[in-house]
Design an enzyme around this catalytic site. Structure first.
Site, PDB file in Angstrom:
ATOM      1  N   SER A  15       0.852  -1.197   0.000  1.00 28.92           N
ATOM      2  CA  SER A  15       0.000   0.000   0.000  1.00 28.92           C
ATOM      3  C   SER A  15       0.879   1.234   0.000  1.00 28.92           C
ATOM      4  O   SER A  15       2.065   1.187   0.321  1.00 28.92           O
ATOM      5  CB  SER A  15      -0.923  -0.012   1.220  1.00 28.92           C
ATOM      6  OG  SER A  15      -0.184  -0.184   2.420  1.00 28.92           O
ATOM      7  N   GLU A  17       1.134   5.634   0.827  1.00 27.59           N
ATOM      8  CA  GLU A  17       0.604   6.803   1.522  1.00 27.59           C
ATOM      9  C   GLU A  17       0.877   8.062   0.714  1.00 27.59           C
ATOM     10  O   GLU A  17       1.985   8.271   0.232  1.00 27.59           O
ATOM     11  CB  GLU A  17       1.248   6.944   2.904  1.00 27.59           C
ATOM     12  CG  GLU A  17       0.752   8.179   3.666  1.00 27.59           C
ATOM     13  CD  GLU A  17       1.366   8.293   5.041  1.00 27.59           C
ATOM     14  OE1 GLU A  17       1.015   7.450   5.890  1.00 27.59           O
ATOM     15  OE2 GLU A  17       2.208   9.188   5.257  1.00 27.59           O
ATOM     16  N   THR A  48      -3.068  11.441   4.069  1.00 33.28           N
ATOM     17  CA  THR A  48      -2.837  12.090   5.353  1.00 33.28           C
ATOM     18  C   THR A  48      -3.568  13.425   5.445  1.00 33.28           C
ATOM     19  O   THR A  48      -4.095  13.940   4.464  1.00 33.28           O
ATOM     20  CB  THR A  48      -1.343  12.359   5.574  1.00 33.28           C
ATOM     21  OG1 THR A  48      -0.941  13.430   4.708  1.00 33.28           O
ATOM     22  CG2 THR A  48      -0.513  11.142   5.282  1.00 33.28           C
ATOM     23  N   ALA A  51      -0.004  19.232   8.227  1.00 33.75           N
ATOM     24  CA  ALA A  51       0.445  19.494   9.591  1.00 33.75           C
ATOM     25  C   ALA A  51      -0.668  20.143  10.399  1.00 33.75           C
ATOM     26  O   ALA A  51      -1.269  21.125   9.983  1.00 33.75           O
ATOM     27  CB  ALA A  51       1.668  20.404   9.568  1.00 33.75           C
ATOM     28  N   HIS A  77      -6.837   9.453   6.845  1.00 28.32           N
ATOM     29  CA  HIS A  77      -6.239   9.732   8.152  1.00 28.32           C
ATOM     30  C   HIS A  77      -7.169  10.656   8.936  1.00 28.32           C
ATOM     31  O   HIS A  77      -7.742  11.592   8.383  1.00 28.32           O
ATOM     32  CB  HIS A  77      -4.890  10.427   7.987  1.00 28.32           C
ATOM     33  CG  HIS A  77      -3.803   9.525   7.505  1.00 28.32           C
ATOM     34  ND1 HIS A  77      -2.541   9.513   8.060  1.00 28.32           N
ATOM     35  CD2 HIS A  77      -3.775   8.602   6.509  1.00 28.32           C
ATOM     36  CE1 HIS A  77      -1.787   8.626   7.432  1.00 28.32           C
ATOM     37  NE2 HIS A  77      -2.524   8.065   6.479  1.00 28.32           N
ATOM     38  N   ARG A 107      -3.472  10.294  17.076  1.00 30.28           N
ATOM     39  CA  ARG A 107      -3.497  11.493  17.906  1.00 30.28           C
ATOM     40  C   ARG A 107      -3.044  12.685  17.083  1.00 30.28           C
ATOM     41  O   ARG A 107      -3.655  13.744  17.105  1.00 30.28           O
ATOM     42  CB  ARG A 107      -2.591  11.330  19.137  1.00 30.28           C
ATOM     43  CG  ARG A 107      -2.761  12.459  20.151  1.00 30.28           C
ATOM     44  CD  ARG A 107      -1.549  12.630  21.046  1.00 30.28           C
ATOM     45  NE  ARG A 107      -0.387  13.134  20.332  1.00 30.28           N
ATOM     46  CZ  ARG A 107       0.772  13.423  20.915  1.00 30.28           C
ATOM     47  NH1 ARG A 107       0.918  13.222  22.217  1.00 30.28           N
ATOM     48  NH2 ARG A 107       1.785  13.873  20.203  1.00 30.28           N
ATOM     49  N   GLY A 108      -1.941  12.518  16.370  1.00 30.62           N
ATOM     50  CA  GLY A 108      -1.405  13.582  15.535  1.00 30.62           C
ATOM     51  C   GLY A 108      -0.310  14.359  16.234  1.00 30.62           C
ATOM     52  O   GLY A 108      -0.207  14.380  17.465  1.00 30.62           O
ATOM     53  N   ASP A 109       0.520  15.007  15.416  1.00 31.61           N
ATOM     54  CA  ASP A 109       1.604  15.827  15.947  1.00 31.61           C
ATOM     55  C   ASP A 109       1.116  17.240  16.234  1.00 31.61           C
ATOM     56  O   ASP A 109       0.144  17.701  15.629  1.00 31.61           O
ATOM     57  CB  ASP A 109       2.758  15.890  14.939  1.00 31.61           C
ATOM     58  CG  ASP A 109       3.386  14.527  14.702  1.00 31.61           C
ATOM     59  OD1 ASP A 109       3.470  13.745  15.675  1.00 31.61           O
ATOM     60  OD2 ASP A 109       3.783  14.253  13.554  1.00 31.61           O
ATOM     61  N   LYS A 168      -4.927   0.899  23.039  1.00 32.41           N
ATOM     62  CA  LYS A 168      -5.496   1.408  21.785  1.00 32.41           C
ATOM     63  C   LYS A 168      -6.095   0.274  20.957  1.00 32.41           C
ATOM     64  O   LYS A 168      -7.207   0.404  20.431  1.00 32.41           O
ATOM     65  CB  LYS A 168      -4.413   2.149  21.000  1.00 32.41           C
ATOM     66  CG  LYS A 168      -4.880   2.800  19.720  1.00 32.41           C
ATOM     67  CD  LYS A 168      -3.883   3.836  19.209  1.00 32.41           C
ATOM     68  CE  LYS A 168      -2.496   3.279  18.974  1.00 32.41           C
ATOM     69  NZ  LYS A 168      -1.569   4.274  18.408  1.00 32.41           N
ATOM     70  N   PHE A 219      12.797  11.541  10.745  1.00 32.58           N
ATOM     71  CA  PHE A 219      11.628  10.848  11.272  1.00 32.58           C
ATOM     72  C   PHE A 219      11.974   9.979  12.479  1.00 32.58           C
ATOM     73  O   PHE A 219      11.126   9.232  12.971  1.00 32.58           O
ATOM     74  CB  PHE A 219      10.989   9.986  10.172  1.00 32.58           C
ATOM     75  CG  PHE A 219      10.262  10.783   9.122  1.00 32.58           C
ATOM     76  CD1 PHE A 219       8.941  11.155   9.306  1.00 32.58           C
ATOM     77  CD2 PHE A 219      10.912  11.167   7.962  1.00 32.58           C
ATOM     78  CE1 PHE A 219       8.264  11.881   8.341  1.00 32.58           C
ATOM     79  CE2 PHE A 219      10.244  11.899   6.982  1.00 32.58           C
ATOM     80  CZ  PHE A 219       8.921  12.268   7.177  1.00 32.58           C
ATOM     81  N   HIS A 265       3.676  -0.909   3.879  1.00 31.78           N
ATOM     82  CA  HIS A 265       3.023   0.362   3.591  1.00 31.78           C
ATOM     83  C   HIS A 265       4.117   1.365   3.243  1.00 31.78           C
ATOM     84  O   HIS A 265       4.970   1.680   4.076  1.00 31.78           O
ATOM     85  CB  HIS A 265       2.230   0.834   4.815  1.00 31.78           C
ATOM     86  CG  HIS A 265       1.386   2.045   4.582  1.00 31.78           C
ATOM     87  ND1 HIS A 265       0.313   2.046   3.722  1.00 31.78           N
ATOM     88  CD2 HIS A 265       1.446   3.301   5.112  1.00 31.78           C
ATOM     89  CE1 HIS A 265      -0.262   3.235   3.737  1.00 31.78           C
ATOM     90  NE2 HIS A 265       0.426   4.019   4.557  1.00 31.78           N
ATOM     91  N   LYS A 271       5.769  10.704  -4.427  1.00 32.35           N
ATOM     92  CA  LYS A 271       6.651  10.425  -5.557  1.00 32.35           C
ATOM     93  C   LYS A 271       6.579   8.943  -5.888  1.00 32.35           C
ATOM     94  O   LYS A 271       6.400   8.110  -5.008  1.00 32.35           O
ATOM     95  CB  LYS A 271       8.087  10.832  -5.222  1.00 32.35           C
ATOM     96  CG  LYS A 271       8.234  12.328  -4.939  1.00 32.35           C
ATOM     97  CD  LYS A 271       9.644  12.679  -4.536  1.00 32.35           C
ATOM     98  CE  LYS A 271       9.763  14.167  -4.212  1.00 32.35           C
ATOM     99  NZ  LYS A 271      11.135  14.535  -3.772  1.00 32.35           N
TER     100      LYS A 271
END
Length: 280
Positions: A15, A17, A48, A51, A77, A107-109, A168, A219, A265, A271
Site C-alpha cells: 500500500s 501513503e 494524510t 500538519a 487519516h 493522535r497527531g503531531d 489502543k 523521522f 506500507h 513520488k
C-alpha cells in the site's frame, strides 16, 4: 471494501501513503504519481492530513476521488489535533456519506510552532479515545492505528509504549501500521513483544523509499551500522548514496516479506519512481 478482510488471503499487502497537495503543481504531480503506481495494483492507499490537520477537507475529497474514480481502495487519516468530539462526529458523517470504509485513527503531531500536543478542551487526548468513540457510535469503519517499533518519542520506555498500544488496540483497532524503520530486527522484535502482550492484529511494516539517510533521521529512524558504513565513503556523492540506499531498501522489503510480514506500507512522499523501482 474493508482493508481488514484482505489479510484473510495470506497474500502480502502493498500500500501507498499520499498527502493532499496545496498547489496546482502539487496536484498535477500527485495525479501523475497515482497514475504511475496504479499498474502495481496496490491493496489500498492512505491519505494524510497536513500538519496540524490543515488539509482535512482535501483529505476527504482525495480519498473519495481515489476510491470512486480511480478504483483503488482508500483510507483516510483522522487526527485529534485541535478538534472537538462534535466536530469529529461531523467528519465521520462526511466519510460515511462518501462511502469511505477505512480510516486510521491518530493522535497527531502538534501544529507547527508548538512543541507539545495540547488536546482540544472538548476533544481527545489520545488516539484510543477516538477509536472508542467510533465504536461507541457504531460506525461501520475498519479502523487502523499507528505503532512504533523503535518506541514513540514521548513514551517513557518501550514497555509503557507497548502498554499504550495494547490499550489502543483493545479499544477496537483492526490492524496496525508502523512508523518507518530501517532495521528489520527492530520490527520483528517489536512484533514478537506485541504478540506476547496480547496484541494479535496484523502489523504492516512502514517503509519509506529514501534517497539519503537524513530523511530517515528526520523521522527518528535509527540507521543500521552496515548501511552507515557503506554510505560513509560517498559523502558528497548524492547519486551513489541514493543508489546504495535504494538497494538497501529493496533488500529490506524482500527480507520483511520472506520472514512473514503481512505487508508493506510505503511512505511515498507523493513520488512514484523509488517506490516503483523497489516493487517492480
Amino acid at each position: 471494501m474493508k482493508i481488514s478482510t484482505l489479510f484473510d488471503s495470506g497474500v502480502p499487502l502493498f500500500s501507498f501513503e499520499f498527502f493532499p497537495p496545496k498547489t496546482e503543481a502539487g496536484e498535477r504531480g500527485l495525479t501523475q504519481t497515482i497514475a504511475e503506481l496504479r499498474p502495481l495494483e496496490p491493496s489500498f492507499v492512505s491519505v494524510t492530513y497536513g500538519a496540524g490537520g490543515s488539509t482535512r477537507s482535501r483529505t476527504v475529497d482525495l480519498v473519495s476521488h481515489i476510491k470512486h474514480h480511480i478504483g483503488i481502495e482508500a483510507m483516510a487519516h483522522l487526527t485529534c489535533v485541535g478538534v472537538s468530539r462534535s466536530w469529529m462526529s461531523t467528519m465521520l458523517d462526511r466519510l460515511e456519506d462518501q462511502g469511505i470504509e477505512n480510516l486510521i485513527a491518530l493522535r497527531g503531531d502538534p501544529p507547527k510552532g508548538q512543541s507539545d500536543f495540547v488536546a482540544h478542551p472538548k476533544g481527545f487526548s489520545y488516539a484510543n479515545e477516538l477509536v472508542e468513540m467510533i465504536h461507541a457510535q457504531q460506525r461501520p469503519f475498519c479502523v487502523a492505528a499507528a505503532c512504533y517499533p523503535e518506541t514513540h518519542g514521548e513514551a517513557s520506555s518501550p514497555e509503557q509504549d507497548l502498554e499504550n498500544l495494547r490499550i489502543k488496540v483493545d479499544a477496537g483497532v483492526d490492524f496496525l501500521i508502523t512508523q518507518l524503520f530501517l532495521d528489520n530486527e527492530a520490527y520483528f522484535e517489536f512484533v514478537r513483544r506485541a504478540r506476547v502482550s496480547g496484541i494479535k492484529v496484523p502489523i504492516l511494516a512502514g517503509v519509506m523509499p529514501l534517497t539519503d539517510l537524513s530523511q530517515a533521521q528526520r523521522f527518528g529512524a535509527s540507521i543500521p551500522e552496515e548501511l552507515a558504513r557503506e554510505v560513509a565513503p560517498h559523502t558528497g556523492d548524492p547519486k551513489t548514496t541514493a543508489l546504495i540506499v535504494k538497494e538497501f531498501t529493496t533488500e529490506q522489503c524482500k527480507d520483511l516479506i520472506a520472514r512473514g510480514a503481512p505487508g508493506i506500507h510505503f511512505y511515498t512522499l507523493n513520488k512514484s519512481r523509488l517506490t516503483r523501482d523497489i516493487l517492480v
